[in-house]
Design an enzyme around this catalytic site. Sequence first.
Site, PDB file in Angstrom:
ATOM      1  CD  GLU A   1      -3.062  -0.943   0.248  1.00  0.00           C
ATOM      2  OE1 GLU A   1      -2.928  -0.105  -0.668  1.00  0.00           O
ATOM      3  OE2 GLU A   1      -4.065  -1.652   0.368  1.00  0.00           O
TER       4      GLU A   1
ATOM      5  CE1 TYR B   1     -17.772  14.940  21.006  1.00  0.00           C
ATOM      6  CE2 TYR B   1     -20.006  14.356  21.671  1.00  0.00           C
ATOM      7  CZ  TYR B   1     -18.658  14.468  21.959  1.00  0.00           C
ATOM      8  OH  TYR B   1     -18.181  14.092  23.190  1.00  0.00           O
TER       9      TYR B   1
ATOM     10  CG  HIS C   1      -9.144  -1.683   1.205  1.00  0.00           C
ATOM     11  ND1 HIS C   1      -8.332  -1.369   0.145  1.00  0.00           N
ATOM     12  CD2 HIS C   1      -8.296  -2.080   2.193  1.00  0.00           C
ATOM     13  CE1 HIS C   1      -7.070  -1.585   0.460  1.00  0.00           C
ATOM     14  NE2 HIS C   1      -7.018  -2.010   1.705  1.00  0.00           N
TER      15      HIS C   1
ATOM     16  CE1 TYR D   1     -12.105  16.763  25.759  1.00  0.00           C
ATOM     17  CE2 TYR D   1     -10.244  15.742  24.623  1.00  0.00           C
ATOM     18  CZ  TYR D   1     -11.234  15.699  25.592  1.00  0.00           C
ATOM     19  OH  TYR D   1     -11.346  14.593  26.379  1.00  0.00           O
TER      20      TYR D   1
END
Length: 216
Positions: free
Chosen positions: A77, A116, A157, A212
């Site tokens: 990949e 969210y 996949h 956050y």
Amino acid sequence: MTQDAIERAWDALVGTARRTVTDGLVVGTSGNVSARVGDLVLVTPSGVPYDRLTPADTVAVDLDGTQVRGRLAPTSELPMHLEIYRRTTARAVVHTHAVHATAASTLVTELPPIHYMAAALGGPVRVAPYALYGTPDLAAHMMRALDDRTGCLLRNHGTVTYGDTLDQAYDRTAQLEWMCRVWLTATSAPGHTPSLLSPAELHEAATKLSGYGQPH
């Protein structure tokens, strides 16, 4: 780039790859992990169980895909990983064949905004059209799905996410798999349709998520 920096990055990469197996995001040697160190991309090798990897197995390529370190062949990949590094600011990429995410990829062209945390990936998660693994076509489909996003699904996949660190890329993968599991679970309740978040609600969450955590 110093040898020490490369060794530290390889250790972290192998640790992340092993974590994908431990946490059930991949089976065997499916999936792959990479990290950018300077102008090098360290990447897991093709077909080698992660628990067998040692510092002597370090695999590195340049951004053109030419192997510059290691005796093992890089993951098949590699085109997908390199395309992300060439076109984004990514420092780490995680690709898995997570069960719920792969299942969801066969059902929709975009994961419905069930939670969210989609905002943490840039918005609703798209599904890249199917193409044979390891091909330029798959990498191209993936990049379109990643436009303004840090994660996407690959049809039939699995998942791809990226981040500034291996931990961040991994956490995004885990969150994506979790959201797919939530959506599949919610849609399996007979006679009920899950509520979804509006674009305004996702935007509100994205704004709050940007602050956050602990202050630096």
